[in-house]
Scaffold this motif. Structure first.
Motif, PDB file in Angstrom:
ATOM      1  N   PHE A   1     -25.864 -56.006   9.658  1.00 25.57           N
ATOM      2  CA  PHE A   1     -25.019 -56.931  10.397  1.00 25.57           C
ATOM      3  C   PHE A   1     -24.839 -56.518  11.859  1.00 25.57           C
ATOM      4  CE2 PHE A   1     -23.816 -58.435   6.197  1.00 25.57           C
ATOM      5  CZ  PHE A   1     -23.595 -59.785   6.414  1.00 25.57           C
ATOM      6  N   ASN A   2     -25.311 -55.341  12.223  1.00 24.90           N
ATOM      7  CA  ASN A   2     -25.109 -54.853  13.591  1.00 24.90           C
ATOM      8  C   ASN A   2     -26.273 -55.251  14.502  1.00 24.90           C
ATOM      9  OD1 ASN A   2     -23.457 -53.588  15.458  1.00 24.90           O
ATOM     10  ND2 ASN A   2     -24.557 -51.665  15.306  1.00 24.90           N
ATOM     11  N   GLU A   3     -26.648 -56.499  14.452  1.00 23.15           N
ATOM     12  CA  GLU A   3     -27.701 -57.072  15.291  1.00 23.15           C
ATOM     13  C   GLU A   3     -27.113 -58.236  16.078  1.00 23.15           C
ATOM     14  OE1 GLU A   3     -30.895 -56.372  15.833  1.00 23.15           O
ATOM     15  OE2 GLU A   3     -31.243 -54.839  14.304  1.00 23.15           O
ATOM     16  N   ALA A   4     -27.660 -58.475  17.266  1.00 29.01           N
ATOM     17  CA  ALA A   4     -27.202 -59.623  18.062  1.00 29.01           C
ATOM     18  C   ALA A   4     -27.507 -60.928  17.330  1.00 29.01           C
ATOM     19  CB  ALA A   4     -27.865 -59.610  19.436  1.00 29.01           C
ATOM     20  N   LEU A   5     -28.680 -61.001  16.703  1.00 28.10           N
ATOM     21  CA  LEU A   5     -29.067 -62.151  15.878  1.00 28.10           C
ATOM     22  C   LEU A   5     -29.280 -61.653  14.452  1.00 28.10           C
ATOM     23  CD1 LEU A   5     -31.715 -63.811  18.231  1.00 28.10           C
ATOM     24  CD2 LEU A   5     -29.349 -64.551  17.853  1.00 28.10           C
ATOM     25  N   ILE A   6     -28.585 -62.241  13.508  1.00 27.35           N
ATOM     26  CA  ILE A   6     -28.658 -61.767  12.119  1.00 27.35           C
ATOM     27  C   ILE A   6     -30.071 -61.875  11.557  1.00 27.35           C
ATOM     28  CG2 ILE A   6     -27.957 -63.933  11.029  1.00 27.35           C
ATOM     29  CD1 ILE A   6     -26.968 -60.381   9.885  1.00 27.35           C
ATOM     30  N   LYS A   7     -30.853 -62.840  12.023  1.00 26.44           N
ATOM     31  CA  LYS A   7     -32.221 -62.975  11.501  1.00 26.44           C
ATOM     32  C   LYS A   7     -33.039 -61.712  11.761  1.00 26.44           C
ATOM     33  CE  LYS A   7     -34.482 -65.156  15.440  1.00 26.44           C
ATOM     34  NZ  LYS A   7     -35.341 -66.241  15.865  1.00 26.44           N
ATOM     35  N   ASN A   8     -32.707 -60.976  12.808  1.00 25.98           N
ATOM     36  CA  ASN A   8     -33.398 -59.723  13.106  1.00 25.98           C
ATOM     37  C   ASN A   8     -32.897 -58.576  12.230  1.00 25.98           C
ATOM     38  OD1 ASN A   8     -34.814 -61.052  15.118  1.00 25.98           O
ATOM     39  ND2 ASN A   8     -33.338 -60.500  16.686  1.00 25.98           N
ATOM     40  N   GLY A   9     -31.803 -58.803  11.515  1.00 23.88           N
ATOM     41  CA  GLY A   9     -31.220 -57.753  10.686  1.00 23.88           C
ATOM     42  C   GLY A   9     -31.473 -57.905   9.203  1.00 23.88           C
ATOM     43  N   ILE A  10     -32.286 -58.893   8.815  1.00 27.45           N
ATOM     44  CA  ILE A  10     -32.524 -59.132   7.393  1.00 27.45           C
ATOM     45  C   ILE A  10     -33.957 -58.753   7.049  1.00 27.45           C
ATOM     46  CG2 ILE A  10     -32.609 -60.852   5.549  1.00 27.45           C
ATOM     47  CD1 ILE A  10     -30.405 -62.362   7.076  1.00 27.45           C
ATOM     48  N   THR A  11     -34.096 -57.839   6.095  1.00 26.17           N
ATOM     49  CA  THR A  11     -35.407 -57.388   5.625  1.00 26.17           C
ATOM     50  C   THR A  11     -35.509 -57.647   4.142  1.00 26.17           C
ATOM     51  OG1 THR A  11     -35.373 -55.613   7.284  1.00 26.17           O
ATOM     52  CG2 THR A  11     -36.976 -55.411   5.491  1.00 26.17           C
TER      53      THR A  11
ATOM     54  N   PRO B   1     -36.819 -46.423   8.517  1.00 29.83           N
ATOM     55  CA  PRO B   1     -37.705 -46.512   7.344  1.00 29.83           C
ATOM     56  C   PRO B   1     -37.054 -46.016   6.056  1.00 29.83           C
ATOM     57  CG  PRO B   1     -38.936 -45.711   9.227  1.00 29.83           C
ATOM     58  CD  PRO B   1     -37.478 -45.785   9.649  1.00 29.83           C
ATOM     59  N   VAL B   2     -36.180 -45.021   6.152  1.00 31.58           N
ATOM     60  CA  VAL B   2     -35.514 -44.494   4.960  1.00 31.58           C
ATOM     61  C   VAL B   2     -34.631 -45.557   4.295  1.00 31.58           C
ATOM     62  CG1 VAL B   2     -33.486 -43.515   6.141  1.00 31.58           C
ATOM     63  CG2 VAL B   2     -34.298 -42.501   4.000  1.00 31.58           C
ATOM     64  N   HIS B   3     -34.052 -46.469   5.067  1.00 35.14           N
ATOM     65  CA  HIS B   3     -33.221 -47.533   4.486  1.00 35.14           C
ATOM     66  C   HIS B   3     -34.077 -48.463   3.623  1.00 35.14           C
ATOM     67  CE1 HIS B   3     -30.606 -46.754   8.216  1.00 35.14           C
ATOM     68  NE2 HIS B   3     -30.005 -46.204   7.176  1.00 35.14           N
ATOM     69  N   LYS B   4     -35.267 -48.779   4.101  1.00 31.03           N
ATOM     70  CA  LYS B   4     -36.172 -49.649   3.334  1.00 31.03           C
ATOM     71  C   LYS B   4     -36.636 -48.941   2.064  1.00 31.03           C
ATOM     72  CE  LYS B   4     -37.644 -51.838   7.582  1.00 31.03           C
ATOM     73  NZ  LYS B   4     -38.693 -51.980   8.587  1.00 31.03           N
ATOM     74  N   LYS B   5     -36.929 -47.654   2.174  1.00 30.98           N
ATOM     75  CA  LYS B   5     -37.344 -46.885   1.000  1.00 30.98           C
ATOM     76  C   LYS B   5     -36.210 -46.807  -0.014  1.00 30.98           C
ATOM     77  CE  LYS B   5     -40.717 -44.114   3.463  1.00 30.98           C
ATOM     78  NZ  LYS B   5     -41.037 -42.801   4.019  1.00 30.98           N
TER      79      LYS B   5
END
Length: 124
Positions: free
Chosen positions: A108-118, A85-89
């Protein structure tokens, strides 16, 4: 404009992630994303110092934005086990300080990049 740029950025991140995968340092992904976006003709600022103003005090470099695309979209790059949560803040406060309306937190440290984009918005 922000949504159009966001599409280009997400697509570019996807292609980088497909080729390299997860596990590299943030600085590597930052360098490659900077290169790829500028190759597409976009104006990209890297490690842009952003001032913080507190009452009468102006700190010329309160923080550094990893990338700012076309003075419209702020990108914060991570390569961590999980986004906290601190990264989003952090991205939201960067948006407030700069007056920008759209930020992308990209892990970028996700198996699928779509899960790593907020997507993080500030009055968009």
């Amino acid at each position: 404009m922000e949504n159009y740029l966001s599409g280009i950025i997400v697509d570019t991140c996807y292609h980088i992630h497909v080729e390299l995968g997860p596990g590299l340092f943030e600085s590597v992904y930052e360098e490659i994303l900077f290169y790829e976006l500028t190759q597409q003709g976009l104006n990209v600022k890297r490690q842009l110092p952003i001032p913080v103003i507190w009452r009468e005090i102006k700190m010329d470099q309160g923080f550094r934005a990893d990338l700012v695309v076309e003075d419209s979209v702020l990108i914060e790059i991570k390569s961590v086990a999980s986004v906290e949560p601190v990264h989003k803040k952090q991205v939201l406060i960067y948006l407030k300080l700069t007056g920008l309306k759209l930020g992308l937190l990209i892990n970028f440290n996700e198996a699928l990049i779509k899960n790593g984009i907020t997507r993080i918005v500030n009055n968009l």
